[in-house]
Design a protein around this motif. Structure first.
Motif, mmCIF file in Angstrom:
data_model
loop_
_atom_site.group_PDB
_atom_site.id
_atom_site.type_symbol
_atom_site.label_atom_id
_atom_site.label_comp_id
_atom_site.label_asym_id
_atom_site.label_seq_id
_atom_site.Cartn_x
_atom_site.Cartn_y
_atom_site.Cartn_z
ATOM 1 N N HIS A 162 6.923 7.828 0.733
ATOM 2 C CA HIS A 162 7.499 7.431 2.145
ATOM 3 C C HIS A 162 6.700 6.388 2.205
ATOM 4 C CE1 HIS A 162 6.958 9.162 6.279
ATOM 5 N NE2 HIS A 162 7.470 8.386 6.490
ATOM 6 N N HIS A 210 3.961 3.372 10.445
ATOM 7 C CA HIS A 210 3.558 3.633 8.667
ATOM 8 C C HIS A 210 2.429 3.589 8.657
ATOM 9 C CE1 HIS A 210 8.118 4.025 9.045
ATOM 10 N NE2 HIS A 210 7.903 5.899 8.523
ATOM 11 N N TRP A 253 9.962 8.851 16.437
ATOM 12 C CA TRP A 253 8.396 9.435 16.237
ATOM 13 C C TRP A 253 8.260 9.946 17.703
ATOM 14 C CZ3 TRP A 253 5.035 7.893 12.644
ATOM 15 C CH2 TRP A 253 5.711 6.934 11.415
#
Ligand code: MN3
Length: 202
Positions: A27, A77, A126
């Motif tokens: 990720h 992120h 999200w």
């Protein structure tokens, strides 16, 4: 100036067993790195090159798919890693706790609302906790790599907590069990960092 992939503030295995090591490696090292390099490629030679990521997102031309997807991915992120911690979990305190209680009645009321936003986001996206000027908090969700800072996306507040519900964030460990991943996320939320963001943003 090109954007750089921020380092993880803890080891890849630090969030075990809630978030597994391999997911963290891929990720951060592949997905987030990919958004970062594609964002740099998309803004190279344009007037966006000199702007902060917050500026780019706030003034986003939503028809510019490369900047929207990769600028969102870069920012989202970067926030995500910092709002988790191996010492996380528990509940917020102080003025953030007051704002959450005022909006959702209790911490459990907030958890239910946030888990629902994360669970009902169809496909990739999200879940967010945002703060509005004056300090009111609001839960919302956005599709893909959109972000509440972007024009008319989500609740249009400043995001102080975000949860990635793309399958790449949980599939290796949780497969189709997104609700289990969402519950595990509550075990690692870094409320100290979220509270700091609340105080800076309200
Ligand atoms: Mn992701």
């Amino acid at each position: 100036m090109a954007f750089e992939l921020p380092s993880l503030p803890y080891a890849h295995d630090a969030l075990e067993p809630n978030i597994d090591t391999t997911t963290m490696q891929i990720h951060h090292g592949k997905h987030h790195a990919g958004y970062t390099s594609k964002l740099n490629a998309a803004i190279q030679g344009t007037d966006l090159e000199s702007k902060s990521i917050e500026d780019i997102l706030t003034n986003m031309d939503m028809s510019n798919a490369a900047v929207r997807n990769n600028g969102g991915g870069y920012y989202n992120h970067s926030l995500f890693w910092t709002v988790m911690s191996p010492d996380g979990g528990g509940q917020p305190s102080g003025e953030l706790a007051d704002a959450i209680n005022s909006a959702y009645g209790s911490f459990d009321g907030f958890k239910e609302k946030f888990a629902s936003a994360a669970g009902t986001r169809f496909g990739s996206g999200w879940a967010w906790l945002c703060v509005h000027p004056g300090g009111k908090v609001e839960v919302c969700s956005t599709p893909n790599q959109d972000n509440p800072l972007m024009p008319d996306a989500g609740c249009n507040g400043k995001p102080i907590l975000g949860l990635d519900v793309w399958e790449h964030a949980y599939y290796l460990k949780y497969q189709n069990r997104r609700p289990d991943y969402v519950q595990a996320f509550f075990n690692v939320i870094n409320w100290e960092e979220v509270s700091k963001r609340y105080t800076e943003s309200k």
